[in-house]
Scaffold this motif. Structure first.
Motif, PDB file in Angstrom:
ATOM      1  N   MET A   1      46.711  39.343  39.249  1.00  0.00           N
ATOM      2  CA  MET A   1      45.711  40.278  39.786  1.00  0.00           C
ATOM      3  C   MET A   1      44.428  40.172  38.958  1.00  0.00           C
ATOM      4  N   GLU A   2      43.292  40.055  39.622  1.00  0.00           N
ATOM      5  CA  GLU A   2      42.034  39.939  38.922  1.00  0.00           C
ATOM      6  C   GLU A   2      41.623  41.275  38.325  1.00  0.00           C
ATOM      7  N   THR A   3      40.999  41.232  37.143  1.00  0.00           N
ATOM      8  CA  THR A   3      40.461  42.450  36.550  1.00  0.00           C
ATOM      9  C   THR A   3      39.144  42.794  37.239  1.00  0.00           C
ATOM     10  N   ASP A   4      38.743  44.081  37.106  1.00  0.00           N
ATOM     11  CA  ASP A   4      37.531  44.532  37.789  1.00  0.00           C
ATOM     12  C   ASP A   4      36.306  43.736  37.365  1.00  0.00           C
ATOM     13  N   ASP A   5      36.201  43.397  36.064  1.00  0.00           N
ATOM     14  CA  ASP A   5      35.000  42.710  35.604  1.00  0.00           C
ATOM     15  C   ASP A   5      34.917  41.276  36.128  1.00  0.00           C
ATOM     16  N   LYS A   6      36.057  40.656  36.458  1.00  0.00           N
ATOM     17  CA  LYS A   6      36.028  39.321  37.046  1.00  0.00           C
ATOM     18  C   LYS A   6      35.738  39.394  38.542  1.00  0.00           C
ATOM     19  N   PHE A   8      34.147  41.843  40.112  1.00  0.00           N
ATOM     20  CA  PHE A   8      32.848  42.461  40.379  1.00  0.00           C
ATOM     21  C   PHE A   8      31.894  42.101  39.239  1.00  0.00           C
ATOM     22  N   PRO A   9      31.281  40.939  39.283  1.00  0.00           N
ATOM     23  CA  PRO A   9      30.441  40.483  38.168  1.00  0.00           C
ATOM     24  C   PRO A   9      29.177  41.311  38.023  1.00  0.00           C
ATOM     25  N   LEU A  10      28.688  41.401  36.793  1.00  0.00           N
ATOM     26  CA  LEU A  10      27.436  42.093  36.527  1.00  0.00           C
ATOM     27  C   LEU A  10      26.261  41.223  36.964  1.00  0.00           C
ATOM     28  N   ARG A  11      25.108  41.860  37.178  1.00  0.00           N
ATOM     29  CA  ARG A  11      23.918  41.139  37.616  1.00  0.00           C
ATOM     30  C   ARG A  11      23.114  40.635  36.430  1.00  0.00           C
ATOM     31  N   ASN A  12      22.473  39.500  36.635  1.00  0.00           N
ATOM     32  CA  ASN A  12      21.494  39.007  35.686  1.00  0.00           C
ATOM     33  C   ASN A  12      20.154  39.635  36.045  1.00  0.00           C
ATOM     34  N   THR A  13      19.622  40.501  35.185  1.00  0.00           N
ATOM     35  CA  THR A  13      18.366  41.197  35.491  1.00  0.00           C
ATOM     36  C   THR A  13      17.190  40.655  34.688  1.00  0.00           C
ATOM     37  N   GLU A  14      17.406  39.608  33.919  1.00  0.00           N
ATOM     38  CA  GLU A  14      16.324  39.022  33.132  1.00  0.00           C
ATOM     39  C   GLU A  14      15.491  38.107  34.011  1.00  0.00           C
ATOM     40  N   SER A  15      14.189  38.269  33.958  1.00  0.00           N
ATOM     41  CA  SER A  15      13.273  37.413  34.704  1.00  0.00           C
ATOM     42  C   SER A  15      12.953  36.191  33.858  1.00  0.00           C
ATOM     43  N   VAL A  57      29.798  19.195  48.608  1.00  0.00           N
ATOM     44  CA  VAL A  57      28.586  19.723  49.232  1.00  0.00           C
ATOM     45  C   VAL A  57      28.823  21.168  49.635  1.00  0.00           C
ATOM     46  N   LYS A  58      27.869  22.059  49.289  1.00  0.00           N
ATOM     47  CA  LYS A  58      27.925  23.437  49.757  1.00  0.00           C
ATOM     48  C   LYS A  58      26.559  23.835  50.321  1.00  0.00           C
ATOM     49  N   VAL A  59      26.595  24.476  51.480  1.00  0.00           N
ATOM     50  CA  VAL A  59      25.371  25.013  52.078  1.00  0.00           C
ATOM     51  C   VAL A  59      25.138  26.410  51.510  1.00  0.00           C
ATOM     52  N   ILE A  60      23.925  26.681  51.021  1.00  0.00           N
ATOM     53  CA  ILE A  60      23.683  27.955  50.341  1.00  0.00           C
ATOM     54  C   ILE A  60      23.107  29.022  51.271  1.00  0.00           C
ATOM     55  N   GLY A  61      22.584  28.652  52.444  1.00  0.00           N
ATOM     56  CA  GLY A  61      22.083  29.649  53.386  1.00  0.00           C
ATOM     57  C   GLY A  61      21.108  30.613  52.742  1.00  0.00           C
ATOM     58  N   SER A  62      21.261  31.897  53.018  1.00  0.00           N
ATOM     59  CA  SER A  62      20.411  32.912  52.404  1.00  0.00           C
ATOM     60  C   SER A  62      21.006  33.424  51.098  1.00  0.00           C
ATOM     61  N   ARG A  63      22.124  32.847  50.665  1.00  0.00           N
ATOM     62  CA  ARG A  63      22.773  33.117  49.366  1.00  0.00           C
ATOM     63  C   ARG A  63      23.272  34.551  49.229  1.00  0.00           C
ATOM     64  N   LEU A  64      23.552  35.215  50.359  1.00  0.00           N
ATOM     65  CA  LEU A  64      24.022  36.601  50.304  1.00  0.00           C
ATOM     66  C   LEU A  64      25.491  36.714  49.918  1.00  0.00           C
ATOM     67  N   ALA A  65      26.261  35.664  50.137  1.00  0.00           N
ATOM     68  CA  ALA A  65      27.700  35.730  49.903  1.00  0.00           C
ATOM     69  C   ALA A  65      28.006  35.778  48.404  1.00  0.00           C
ATOM     70  N   PRO A  66      29.210  36.233  48.044  1.00  0.00           N
ATOM     71  CA  PRO A  66      29.632  36.146  46.647  1.00  0.00           C
ATOM     72  C   PRO A  66      29.540  34.704  46.153  1.00  0.00           C
ATOM     73  N   GLY A  67      29.246  34.558  44.884  1.00  0.00           N
ATOM     74  CA  GLY A  67      29.004  33.229  44.328  1.00  0.00           C
ATOM     75  C   GLY A  67      30.133  32.247  44.519  1.00  0.00           C
ATOM     76  N   GLY A 396      33.387  53.667  39.965  1.00  0.00           N
ATOM     77  CA  GLY A 396      33.144  53.167  41.313  1.00  0.00           C
ATOM     78  C   GLY A 396      33.928  51.904  41.604  1.00  0.00           C
ATOM     79  N   THR A 397      33.923  50.955  40.667  1.00  0.00           N
ATOM     80  CA  THR A 397      34.651  49.708  40.894  1.00  0.00           C
ATOM     81  C   THR A 397      36.166  49.928  40.836  1.00  0.00           C
ATOM     82  N   HIS A 398      36.598  50.891  40.023  1.00  0.00           N
ATOM     83  CA  HIS A 398      38.026  51.206  40.007  1.00  0.00           C
ATOM     84  C   HIS A 398      38.461  51.744  41.367  1.00  0.00           C
TER      85      HIS A 398
END
Length: 460
Positions: A1-6, A8-15, A57-67, A396-398
């Protein structure tokens, strides 16, 4: 079973403009090196690229899907950006052919200008590409329709060796191609069935959730289109039910120059519930004040009123905000039973609710991997928004993890384009055509050129 942090990954907010990595839209997963991105200008150029390329080969589309869906695994792999393959390619009285990378918003706009629409209700987010939305089983609401992929008449695809194949509804593999997770080939064009545009009046109400087990069926049986938000903490429902507009209602709409018509009378009975939900969201995201698109997704329910408009004006109202979204389809015949179990689980555990549960029902789908394959389905949607610093509410993730376990145990089928724990599901039991799909995949892509770690774990 996957842990919550795996899961539901955190966002990269650094520009960081010097970042050499391509990220998905939510900025919570790296897809590959920017040097791996190829942007073919035409289908012919795409054919040459695929025929000569030896890696994955992977099509990235609008990249909305999980990574995990879009990620490549090795340096020699390719990320395909098909943004140049967009727009209308052909049309008839009853169909329109679009290039596969056309954004859904452009599809809807084009159809509206033609006085046409799709029989399927739209998903709420319109920045998805047509092929990407179909590949993941994107759907709207209403028992008289199913997923976007069910409106396809013909699907054109470039295979791993650069050859072109076309699949129409008579082809024995059409059900596999409709929702394929990008695992069979690169879709370059889709012919969609269209019908004359209809105008709808959508009635909005706030009601108690005490009779939800029965009310859900009535809403969906009595109206062409229905969607509901379940505020479990407050035992409240916000319900949208739409039918075709009367001639008088349509005349008012036409006199409004085709803009959405809102009735003058508004209903404030949900305002206190909305304030409670906003407080939860503010606490979870640590964002104060009115700022943040995520808050607009619920503040719009304040002082609500009935509306009249076309199907896209009424239902394609989503606000694209980085989030963790879990959506599980349950056979409609068992929806009341599952709602009862959620109520009992909530009464016992009192889990933290970040956002209302979203309920949408569809008719059966012909796509082999659609969560609604061969059965009317109720989709239960759950959302947790990111904080500005890229973190997620642990409570929330729990909640997401626990409620997914409950629905998976009931035979639920997860939405492919959202987040789910694959260890919870028994794919062969859930999908009667699972092995048939794997055989089609073997025939069309024997070298697994369109695979990655995610798809290998899923199918191999």
């Amino acid at each position: 079973m996957e842990t919550d942090d795996k899961r539901f990954p955190l966002r990269n907010t650094e520009s960081n403009h010097s970042d050499t990595q391509v990220w998905n839209w939510a900025q919570n997963a790296q897809l590959g090196d920017r040097r791996a991105v190829c942007r073919p200008e035409s289908e012919a150029e795409l054919q040459q690229l695929l025929a000569s390329h030896s890696g994955k080969v992977k099509v990235i589309g609008s990249r909305l899907a999980p990574g995990r869906m879009l990620k490549i695994d090795h340096q020699q792999d390719m990320l395909l950006d098909l943004s140049q393959l967009s727009g209308v390619l052909d049309s008839t009285d009853n169909s329109v052919t679009f290039a596969a990378a056309t954004p859904l918003g452009k599809v809807y706009q084009t159809l509206s200008e033609m006085g046409r629409m799709l029989a399927s209700s739209p998903g709420v987010i319109s920045i998805q590409t047509l092929a990407g939305a179909m590949a993941t089983g994107t759907h709207g609401q209403g028992l008289q329709q199913s997923s976007l992929a069910d409106e396809a008449l013909n699907i054109r695809m470039v295979l791993a060796d650069g050859s072109i194949r076309e699949f129409d509804r008579q082809h024995p593999w059409f059900g596999a191609v409709q929702v394929a997770l990008g695992s069979l080939g690169v879709v370059t064009a889709v012919t969609l069935k269209t019908i004359p545009s209809r105008i709808y009046t959508c009635f909005k109400n706030a009601v108690s959730a005490s009779n939800l087990e029965q009310d859900l069926y009535q809403w969906n049986e009595n109206y062409a289109l229905s969607k509901a938000w379940w505020f479990v903490d407050e035992d409240q429902m916000h319900v949208w039910c739409a039918r075709e507009a009367t001639p008088e209602e349509e005349q008012v709409y036409r006199l409004n120059y085709g803009d959405l018509v809102k009735q003058a009378d508004s209903d404030s009975s949900l305002n206190n519930t909305i304030e409670q939900t906003l407080e939860h969201m503010h606490n979870d995201t640590q964002i104060r004040g009115e700022g943040g698109k995520q808050f607009k997704t619920v503040t719009r329910f304040k002082d609500f009123s009935n509306v009249t408009g076309d199907i896209y004006q009424v239902f394609c109202r989503g606000i694209a905000v980085p989030q963790i979204n879990v959506e599980i389809g349950i056979p409609l015949a068992r929806a009341a039973e599952v709602i009862g179990k959620i109520k009992r689980w909530y009464a016992e555990k009192h889990p933290h609710m970040h956002y209302p549960i979203i309920l949408r029902c569809t008719g059966p789908s012909s796509a082999w991997l659609s969560p609604a394959y061969q059965q009317a389905t109720c989709f239960f949607g759950f959302v947790v928004y990111y904080a500005d610093d890229g973190s997620l509410s642990a409570e929330g993730t729990h909640f997401l993890s626990e409620v997914e376990k409950l629905l998976a145990a009931e035979g639920g089928r997860p939405h492919w384009g959202k987040y789910y724990d694959s260890h919870l599901y028994h794919w062969r039991e859930n999908y009667p055509q699972w092995d048939a799909f794997r055989e089609v995949r073997h025939q069309l892509d024997p070298q697994r050129k369109f695979s990655n770690d995610y798809l290998s774990q899923l199918f191999d």
